[in-house]
Design a protein around this motif. Structure first.
Motif, short mmCIF file in Angstrom:
data_model
loop_
_atom_site.label_atom_id
_atom_site.label_comp_id
_atom_site.label_asym_id
_atom_site.label_seq_id
_atom_site.Cartn_x
_atom_site.Cartn_y
_atom_site.Cartn_z
N ALA A 162 -11.92 -3.84 5.96
CA ALA A 162 -10.87 -4.83 6.19
C ALA A 162 -11.42 -6.09 6.84
N GLY A 163 -12.49 -5.99 7.64
CA GLY A 163 -13.02 -7.15 8.35
C GLY A 163 -14.24 -7.77 7.73
N ALA A 164 -14.59 -7.37 6.51
CA ALA A 164 -15.81 -7.88 5.87
C ALA A 164 -15.60 -9.29 5.34
N ALA A 165 -16.64 -10.13 5.44
CA ALA A 165 -16.58 -11.48 4.90
C ALA A 165 -16.51 -11.42 3.37
N PRO A 166 -15.72 -12.30 2.73
CA PRO A 166 -15.56 -12.25 1.26
C PRO A 166 -16.87 -12.34 0.50
N GLU A 167 -17.83 -13.11 1.04
CA GLU A 167 -19.08 -13.32 0.30
C GLU A 167 -20.09 -12.18 0.48
N LEU A 168 -19.79 -11.20 1.33
CA LEU A 168 -20.78 -10.16 1.65
C LEU A 168 -21.20 -9.39 0.40
N ALA A 169 -20.24 -8.95 -0.41
CA ALA A 169 -20.58 -8.16 -1.58
C ALA A 169 -21.42 -8.96 -2.57
N GLY A 170 -21.05 -10.22 -2.81
CA GLY A 170 -21.80 -11.04 -3.77
C GLY A 170 -23.24 -11.25 -3.34
N ARG A 171 -23.46 -11.52 -2.05
CA ARG A 171 -24.82 -11.72 -1.56
C ARG A 171 -25.67 -10.45 -1.71
N LEU A 172 -25.06 -9.32 -1.46
CA LEU A 172 -25.79 -8.06 -1.59
C LEU A 172 -26.07 -7.74 -3.06
N GLN A 173 -25.13 -8.04 -3.94
CA GLN A 173 -25.37 -7.83 -5.36
C GLN A 173 -26.55 -8.69 -5.84
N GLU A 174 -26.63 -9.94 -5.36
CA GLU A 174 -27.76 -10.80 -5.71
C GLU A 174 -29.07 -10.19 -5.24
N ARG A 175 -29.07 -9.61 -4.04
CA ARG A 175 -30.27 -8.99 -3.51
C ARG A 175 -30.72 -7.82 -4.40
N VAL A 176 -29.75 -7.03 -4.84
CA VAL A 176 -30.09 -5.89 -5.69
C VAL A 176 -30.65 -6.37 -7.02
N ARG A 177 -29.98 -7.36 -7.63
CA ARG A 177 -30.45 -7.85 -8.94
C ARG A 177 -31.82 -8.50 -8.84
N GLY A 178 -32.10 -9.18 -7.71
CA GLY A 178 -33.36 -9.87 -7.57
C GLY A 178 -34.54 -8.98 -7.23
N GLY A 179 -34.31 -7.85 -6.63
CA GLY A 179 -35.43 -7.04 -6.19
C GLY A 179 -35.48 -5.63 -6.74
N HIS A 180 -34.46 -5.23 -7.50
CA HIS A 180 -34.43 -3.84 -7.99
C HIS A 180 -33.91 -3.83 -9.42
N LEU A 181 -34.80 -4.04 -10.36
CA LEU A 181 -34.43 -4.07 -11.76
C LEU A 181 -33.91 -2.71 -12.21
N GLY A 182 -32.88 -2.74 -13.02
CA GLY A 182 -32.34 -1.50 -13.56
C GLY A 182 -31.35 -0.80 -12.66
#
Length: 535
Positions: free
Chosen positions: A496-516
């Motif tokens: 409930a208290g998470a910043a709206p951009e938190l999920a998007g930033r983490l998804q970018e991290r996964v796509r950039g460093g963990h292919l597949g």
């Protein structure tokens, strides 16, 4: 290092006792052959202590005195007492509370000696026909040893524990039905666990429950007892119902009630006082037992259980999943997947009774229960046992996080055989690592060092791994640690208290460093900022 016998010790005692009975509940149920071989003594003791512990926890916010804590504990046990063993334990706790509430704060060793003695006196008075070789015998041996012990309160508790274990080991020589089955008394085993918890709360030692669990069997596993074999002398083999209720009545009315119920059945235990009583009896005339309560005062919370198995109505659904979730978003997700969801409110963990009711509402012949929190495991196991007594087939999958529950629910296939479905769901949950990002409420020691109130904590598999001040940075560190061992799917559940951009930033991290590696995001609306699952 010994601890004072104060309100904090009472709270520790309840917590340790509940955990110990949760761990040993099934073992105690398995050796339950007296007074009726209905395999529920461990469950009943757990439910009784659970009620006491919940009452003490609810009263803890006001900083209770020792007197308030012990009275609250005794009252909680009284209103939640289940079965023959549970009602006796409630009276033992009430007897102790009567003495400790008048003692100093903290109470000294002499007060504990007197409290244990009063507990035994009260319990023997509450049981219509006391039988030796039972938890009463174990309680008396503990109190007598405590009376001979000199030293601090912790020494007295230790002496009581040692004597309880010795008395428990001797119960097969005192009660023929135990000797035939090759077991010690189930109620006495549970009481030994409660006394071990008291010793641990005062001595600071870990409870060594193996010492009395190792005495659980003195021979081969017991065969099913013939009808009436586990009954006290007064019980007939045809006794069919267990009747329990709380009763508001005066002392004089209860005295007459005891006489009437004694004529109606056996295993009669009436505990309480000060206008509130818990009544337990086995009888072939449950209606008459309730009518006797109505004549004596005001009975309520009436429970009538058949002592034989109960058939499940054929109109029930074949199978259902019951999932406990910490946020309404997660609960809605489970409902969409066809499960029955129970939302767990922060600071208000559901008791086994509430979980049993949720299983009942699922209205299925087979139920898979997902606790999704290690702290709820024992309550879930006790609830499952209650449901099994009503003929429902229940499996509890040891999910420790909601993301493990999501993984288990994703592979649920009701068309499979029950055992195959449970194995598949258990495997999916076990293959899911879980993380969490939350905010510390207070200063405390952790695996990653000392944290202060307001710090952002990153947990991996239940242990604090990262301490920081930025949720995104902490979440990123946690995700990197979790993916270091590989993974195919990352689940992010936003609180409930998470910043709206938190999920998007983490998804970018996964796509950039963990292919597949794929990523899915859910709005869980739980208290924790973020839950992470890696499959």
């Amino acid at each position: 290092m010994s601890q004072p016998l104060d309100a904090a010790a009472v709270r520790r005692w309840c917590t340790i006792a509940l955990d110990s009975l949760g761990r040993s509940r099934e073992d105690i149920d398995a050796i339950n052959v007296f007074p009726v071989a209905d395999s529920d003594t461990g469950t009943n003791l757990y439910l009784t202590v659970e009620s006491a512990a919940q009452a003490v926890t609810a009263a803890d916010e006001g900083g209770p005195t020792l007197a308030e804590a012990v009275r609250t504990m005794a009252h909680g046990a009284l209103i939640g007492a289940r079965g023959n063993s549970g009602t006796i334990l409630a009276q033992l706790l009430r007897g102790m509370a009567q003495v400790l509430a008048r003692a100093g704060d903290p109470a000294d060793a002499e007060a504990l000696r007197q409290a244990l003695a009063q507990a035994v006196t009260s319990a023997y008075q509450a049981v219509a026909h006391p039988v030796e070789g039972t938890m009463l015998t174990v309680a008396r041996a503990a109190a007598e040893a405590a009376g001979r012990c000199e030293g601090e309160a912790a020494d007295v508790a230790g002496a009581a524990c040692a004597a309880a274990r010795e008395a428990l080991a001797a119960t097969p020589g005192q009660l023929e039905v135990l000797a035939r089955a090759g077991v010690v008394d189930a109620g006495g085993t549970g009481l030994a666990a409660v006394l071990e918890a008291l010793d641990a709360a005062l001595s600071g030692r870990r409870p060594d429950t193996a010492r009395h669990h190792g005495l659980a069997r003195s021979g081969p596993a017991p065969a099913p007892a013939p009808a009436g074999a586990g009954c006290p002398p007064a019980m007939g083999a045809g006794t069919a119902f267990e009747v329990l209720y709380l009763l508001e009545a005066g002392d004089s009315e209860v005295a007459a009630l005891r006489d009437r119920l004694d004529a109606l059945g056996d295993s009669l235990v009436v505990v309480g006082g000060d206008g509130l009583w818990n009544v337990h009896v086995h009888t072939e005339e449950p209606g008459a037992a309730v009518e006797a309560g109505i004549e004596a005062g005001r009975p309520y919370r009436i429970r009538i259980s058949h002592l034989r198995s109960v058939a499940v109505p054929e109109e029930r659904a074949p199978r259902s999943v019951v999932a406990l979730m910490p946020g309404d978003g997660l609960a809605a997700l489970c409902e969409e997947a066809g499960a029955t969801a129970l939302t767990v409110r922060p600071g208000e963990p559901p008791g086994s009774g509430e979980l049993a009711a949720a299983i009942h509402r699922a209205h299925a012949r087979e139920v898979v229960l997902l606790p999704n929190d290690h702290a709820l495991w024992h309550a879930a196991a006790a609830a499952a046992e209650q449901a099994r007594a009503e003929g429902v087939r229940v499996a509890v999958i040891p999910t420790r996080s909601p993301v493990q529950g999501i993984a288990a629910l994703a592979v649920h296939a009701p068309e499979r055989r029950f055992d195959e479905d449970v194995v598949a769901m258990t495997s999916a949950a076990g293959a899911t690592r879980f993380g969490e990002v939350t905010v510390a409420e207070r200063e405390s020691w952790t695996m990653a060092g000392i944290c202060q109130a307001g710090d952002v904590l990153g947990l991996v598999d239940g242990d604090v791994a990262v301490i920081g001040d930025d949720p995104l940075r902490v979440a990123g560190d946690v995700l990197t640690r979790m993916l270091s061992a590989g993974g195919e799917l990352v689940t992010l559940v936003l609180g409930a208290g998470a910043a709206p951009e938190l999920a998007g930033r983490l998804q970018e991290r996964v796509r950039g460093g963990h292919l597949g590696v794929d990523t899915v995001v859910y709005e869980g609306r739980q208290t924790a900022l973020l839950l992470i699952g890696v499959e």
